[in-house]
Write a protein that holds these residues in place. Structure first.
Motif, PDB file in Angstrom:
ATOM      1  N   LYS A  92     -16.141  -0.739  27.978  1.00 49.66           N
ATOM      2  CA  LYS A  92     -16.261  -2.068  28.627  1.00 49.66           C
ATOM      3  C   LYS A  92     -16.827  -3.062  27.477  1.00 49.66           C
ATOM      4  CE  LYS A  92     -18.207  -0.590  32.936  1.00 49.66           C
ATOM      5  NZ  LYS A  92     -19.449  -0.350  33.905  1.00 49.66           N
ATOM      6  N   ARG A 125     -12.465  -7.860  23.272  1.00 43.41           N
ATOM      7  CA  ARG A 125     -10.885  -8.359  23.407  1.00 43.41           C
ATOM      8  C   ARG A 125     -10.686  -9.683  24.199  1.00 43.41           C
ATOM      9  NH1 ARG A 125      -6.554  -8.247  21.649  1.00 43.41           N
ATOM     10  NH2 ARG A 125      -5.267  -7.692  23.408  1.00 43.41           N
ATOM     11  N   ARG A 126     -10.995  -9.728  25.245  1.00 44.18           N
ATOM     12  CA  ARG A 126     -10.968 -10.854  26.321  1.00 44.18           C
ATOM     13  C   ARG A 126     -11.531 -11.962  25.585  1.00 44.18           C
ATOM     14  NH1 ARG A 126     -12.878  -7.736  30.418  1.00 44.18           N
ATOM     15  NH2 ARG A 126     -14.884  -8.669  30.350  1.00 44.18           N
ATOM     16  N   ARG A 127     -12.582 -11.907  24.792  1.00 43.65           N
ATOM     17  CA  ARG A 127     -12.946 -13.115  24.163  1.00 43.65           C
ATOM     18  C   ARG A 127     -12.369 -13.435  22.911  1.00 43.65           C
ATOM     19  NH1 ARG A 127     -19.471 -13.360  24.844  1.00 43.65           N
ATOM     20  NH2 ARG A 127     -19.589 -12.306  26.633  1.00 43.65           N
ATOM     21  N   LEU A 128     -11.265 -12.729  22.587  1.00 44.73           N
ATOM     22  CA  LEU A 128     -10.687 -12.800  21.082  1.00 44.73           C
ATOM     23  C   LEU A 128     -11.091 -12.376  20.074  1.00 44.73           C
ATOM     24  CD1 LEU A 128      -8.502 -15.959  22.361  1.00 44.73           C
ATOM     25  CD2 LEU A 128      -7.796 -13.284  22.432  1.00 44.73           C
ATOM     26  N   GLU A 172     -13.150  -3.730  25.618  1.00 44.60           N
ATOM     27  CA  GLU A 172     -12.480  -4.862  26.827  1.00 44.60           C
ATOM     28  C   GLU A 172     -12.865  -6.160  26.693  1.00 44.60           C
ATOM     29  OE1 GLU A 172     -10.558  -3.896  30.810  1.00 44.60           O
ATOM     30  OE2 GLU A 172     -12.676  -3.710  30.842  1.00 44.60           O
ATOM     31  N   SER A 173     -14.241  -6.265  26.682  1.00 45.66           N
ATOM     32  CA  SER A 173     -14.931  -7.641  26.737  1.00 45.66           C
ATOM     33  C   SER A 173     -14.669  -8.379  25.559  1.00 45.66           C
ATOM     34  CB  SER A 173     -16.273  -7.680  27.123  1.00 45.66           C
ATOM     35  OG  SER A 173     -16.991  -8.867  27.161  1.00 45.66           O
ATOM     36  N   GLU A 185     -22.053  -4.869  23.081  1.00 41.79           N
ATOM     37  CA  GLU A 185     -21.076  -5.651  22.289  1.00 41.79           C
ATOM     38  C   GLU A 185     -21.528  -5.817  21.033  1.00 41.79           C
ATOM     39  OE1 GLU A 185     -18.510  -8.370  25.534  1.00 41.79           O
ATOM     40  OE2 GLU A 185     -20.613  -9.073  24.828  1.00 41.79           O
ATOM     41  N   GLU A 237      -9.112  -7.482  17.483  1.00 42.75           N
ATOM     42  CA  GLU A 237      -7.573  -7.777  17.542  1.00 42.75           C
ATOM     43  C   GLU A 237      -7.137  -6.287  17.792  1.00 42.75           C
ATOM     44  OE1 GLU A 237      -6.056  -9.189  13.922  1.00 42.75           O
ATOM     45  OE2 GLU A 237      -6.741 -11.007  14.548  1.00 42.75           O
ATOM     46  N   LYS A 238      -6.252  -6.129  18.784  1.00 37.81           N
ATOM     47  CA  LYS A 238      -5.244  -4.916  19.130  1.00 37.81           C
ATOM     48  C   LYS A 238      -4.039  -4.836  18.259  1.00 37.81           C
ATOM     49  CE  LYS A 238      -2.658  -3.688  23.054  1.00 37.81           C
ATOM     50  NZ  LYS A 238      -2.657  -3.618  24.239  1.00 37.81           N
TER      51      LYS A 238
END
Length: 116
Positions: free
Chosen positions: A79, A85-88, A82-83, A47, A91-92
């Motif tokens: 991965k 994104r989950r942590r905000l 994705e991680s 990350e 941005e998508k």
């Protein structure tokens, strides 16, 4: 929380004058900088590679192929995205039939100023 920190700083330092606040080059300071630092320290190594790469992009990017300069496998890259994104932290953005990704401006500024 970030908005509360920034609004408090605007009130305290600029008497609520948003124009004066926006005239400064840096968007990251004080408590907000501390929060970003805390979050960045908790990221995995993969990350921590993706965040600076995204911060250096001039515009939102597709992630369909892993950038060659990152020393991650395609699986590790996905991965990490994705991680994040989950942590905000990234941005998508839907752009027609494409999905692109970007960092929020304050996060990108922090990374460019303190990490790169």
């Amino acid at each position: 929380m970030w908005l509360n920190i920034v609004s408090a700083a605007i009130k305290d330092l600029f008497s609520g004058n948003i124009s004066e606040f926006l005239s400064y080059d840096s968007l990251v300071f004080g408590d907000l900088e501390y929060l970003f630092h805390k979050h960045f320290q908790r990221l995995s190594d993969s990350e921590k590679q993706v965040m600076p790469w995204l911060a250096n992009q001039m515009k939102a990017v597709e992630i369909s192929k892993k950038p060659a300069l990152l020393e991650l496998s395609p699986s590790e890259f996905l991965k990490a995205v994705e991680s994040l994104r989950r942590r905000l932290l990234i941005e998508k953005v839907e752009n027609g039939d494409r999905t692109i990704f970007t960092l929020q401006p304050a996060i990108a500024e922090y990374i460019k100023t303190h990490i790169l």
